[in-house]
Motif scaffolding. Structure first.
Motif, PDB file in Angstrom:
ATOM      1  N   THR A 131       0.652  -1.210  -0.048  1.00 22.31           N
ATOM      2  CA  THR A 131       0.020  -0.221  -0.037  1.00 22.31           C
ATOM      3  C   THR A 131       1.120   1.284   0.064  1.00 22.31           C
ATOM      4  O   THR A 131       0.262   2.300   0.513  1.00 22.31           O
ATOM      5  CB  THR A 131      -0.987   0.084   1.188  1.00 22.31           C
ATOM      6  N   THR A 132       2.248   1.269  -0.594  1.00 21.36           N
ATOM      7  CA  THR A 132       3.023   2.324  -0.906  1.00 21.36           C
ATOM      8  C   THR A 132       3.289   2.522  -2.276  1.00 21.36           C
ATOM      9  O   THR A 132       2.834   1.546  -2.983  1.00 21.36           O
ATOM     10  CB  THR A 132       4.237   2.084   0.057  1.00 21.36           C
ATOM     11  N   ALA A 133       4.213   3.476  -2.393  1.00 20.48           N
ATOM     12  CA  ALA A 133       4.467   3.667  -3.851  1.00 20.48           C
ATOM     13  C   ALA A 133       5.543   2.507  -4.365  1.00 20.48           C
ATOM     14  O   ALA A 133       5.447   2.337  -5.748  1.00 20.48           O
ATOM     15  CB  ALA A 133       5.156   4.829  -4.101  1.00 20.48           C
ATOM     16  N   THR A 134       6.192   1.709  -3.594  1.00 21.13           N
ATOM     17  CA  THR A 134       7.200   0.634  -3.965  1.00 21.13           C
ATOM     18  C   THR A 134       6.589  -0.566  -3.490  1.00 21.13           C
ATOM     19  O   THR A 134       6.744  -0.858  -2.140  1.00 21.13           O
ATOM     20  CB  THR A 134       8.405   1.097  -3.269  1.00 21.13           C
ATOM     21  N   LEU A 135       6.569  -1.525  -4.225  1.00 18.95           N
ATOM     22  CA  LEU A 135       6.109  -2.925  -3.759  1.00 18.95           C
ATOM     23  C   LEU A 135       7.387  -3.766  -3.638  1.00 18.95           C
ATOM     24  O   LEU A 135       7.830  -3.726  -4.771  1.00 18.95           O
ATOM     25  CB  LEU A 135       5.123  -3.522  -4.675  1.00 18.95           C
ATOM     26  N   SER A 136       7.587  -4.353  -2.556  1.00 18.87           N
ATOM     27  CA  SER A 136       8.681  -5.229  -2.414  1.00 18.87           C
ATOM     28  C   SER A 136       8.418  -6.679  -2.548  1.00 18.87           C
ATOM     29  O   SER A 136       7.436  -7.109  -2.013  1.00 18.87           O
ATOM     30  CB  SER A 136       9.505  -4.972  -1.143  1.00 18.87           C
ATOM     31  N   LEU A 137       9.255  -7.746  -3.338  1.00 20.20           N
ATOM     32  CA  LEU A 137       8.962  -8.924  -3.402  1.00 20.20           C
ATOM     33  C   LEU A 137      10.419  -9.501  -2.620  1.00 20.20           C
ATOM     34  O   LEU A 137      11.431  -9.240  -3.107  1.00 20.20           O
ATOM     35  CB  LEU A 137       8.871  -9.624  -4.720  1.00 20.20           C
ATOM     36  N   THR A 138      10.230 -10.754  -1.996  1.00 27.35           N
ATOM     37  CA  THR A 138      11.614 -11.521  -1.656  1.00 27.35           C
ATOM     38  C   THR A 138      11.146 -12.901  -1.921  1.00 27.35           C
ATOM     39  O   THR A 138       9.928 -13.132  -1.911  1.00 27.35           O
ATOM     40  CB  THR A 138      11.727 -11.167  -0.121  1.00 27.35           C
ATOM     41  N   GLY A 139      12.360 -13.616  -2.247  1.00 27.02           N
ATOM     42  CA  GLY A 139      11.949 -15.093  -2.286  1.00 27.02           C
ATOM     43  C   GLY A 139      11.272 -15.484  -3.521  1.00 27.02           C
ATOM     44  O   GLY A 139      10.345 -16.387  -3.525  1.00 27.02           O
ATOM     45  N   VAL A 140      11.511 -14.654  -4.594  1.00 29.21           N
ATOM     46  CA  VAL A 140      10.696 -15.143  -5.906  1.00 29.21           C
ATOM     47  C   VAL A 140      11.049 -16.442  -6.548  1.00 29.21           C
ATOM     48  O   VAL A 140      12.436 -16.852  -6.362  1.00 29.21           O
ATOM     49  CB  VAL A 140      11.133 -14.037  -6.871  1.00 29.21           C
TER      50      VAL A 140
END
Length: 290
Positions: A222-231
């Motif tokens: 819910t911010t301007a930057t979406l973070s993804l880990t462990g793709v």
């Protein structure tokens, strides 16, 4: 005496009495008024001054003057400038049901003008109107008028608050299995909020991201930057987009950004700096996936 009893200041007005043969008529007017025609006849014209008073006509013949006849008069003027215009000065674009008004004065009508693209939907020439905002600002003007003419206008400068606009789209990302990445969107507007969505079917349909989950693990959706880990390898081909909402509608939706997982190694933990004494041993380590 026949004639207007509350004429407009500066206007030319006729006044008269019934004519009687052989009679002359001497007229007098309030201070500031001036007789402009008719002489000593029964019918004259006068230019109205700024204050009221009494019009007097005295009949006379060869035998002398008769009893005077009088008419009490007041004067009227154009309306005073209206009060300050009340109403929203920065509405959302295309908002309906906006009200703008000035203090009402009896006997006065009000002519309103609006910025280009705005429209008046109710109120006519009254002191209070209802409008629909356009897409750009400008000046609201109201002109008061009565039987004597137009008074000084009153104005209100207005602007329009647009809905959010996407100014920077999220970019595609290619990483290795187990890696980390992020997607970013930039937008303009007021009161901005963000909701990232994911599509697992090539961009045909999207669903809101509402939990961290796993494979991948999400953060800051819910911010301007979406973070993804462990793709994971199975995440390849996912699309991500963001819906940006603000103080004003409508919301703005970004384009979809493609996630590609290519199977190449991905550093999941970087080596860290160490300090050691001369002659001692140390080590560095890194973790990777792929």
């Amino acid at each position: 005496i026949t004639g207007a009893t509350s004429p407009c200041q500066g206007s030319s007005q006729p006044y008269s009495v019934t004519n009687v043969a052989g009679i002359t008529y001497t007229w007098s007017f309030p201070t500031g008024w001036s007789q402009t025609g008719g002489g000593t006849t029964n019918s004259v014209t006068a230019t109205v001054g700024t204050i009221g008073g009494t019009i007097t006509v005295t009949p006379s013949n060869g035998c002398g003057s008769g009893t005077a006849r009088t008419l009490t008069v007041t004067t009227s003027s154009t309306p005073a400038q209206p009060s300050a215009v009340s109403g929203t000065t920065s509405p959302c674009q295309s908002t309906t049901g906006l009200t703008y008004s000035v203090t009402n004065v009896a006997g006065v009508s009000y002519t309103w003008t609006l910025p280009s693209g705005w429209s008046q939907t109710a109120g006519g020439t009254t002191n209070s109107i209802t409008v629909t905002a356009g897409t750009s600002g400008g000046t609201i003007t109201v002109t008061p008028s009565n039987g004597c003419g137009n008074g000084t206008v009153q104005t209100l400068v207005v602007s329009v608050t647009p809905g959010p606009s996407i100014t920077g789209q999220p970019a595609n990302s290619t990483i290795g299995v187990g890696g980390n990445t992020s997607f970013n969107v930039t937008a303009s507007g007021s009161g901005l909020t963000y909701q990232w969505q994911v599509s697992t079917n090539g961009g045909s349909t999207y669903n809101n991201i509402t939990a961290a989950g796993s494979n991948p693990t999400y953060a800051d959706w819910t911010t301007a930057t979406l973070s993804l880990t462990g793709v994971g390898a199975g995440n390849s081909g996912y699309y991500y987009r963001c819906i940006v909402s603000g103080t004003c509608a409508p919301s703005a939706t970004s384009s979809g950004a493609l996630l590609t997982v290519d199977g190449s190694p991905a550093i999941t933990s970087q080596p860290t700096s160490v300090s050691v004494c001369d002659g001692n041993n140390t080590s560095f380590s890194v973790t990777a996936s792929g």
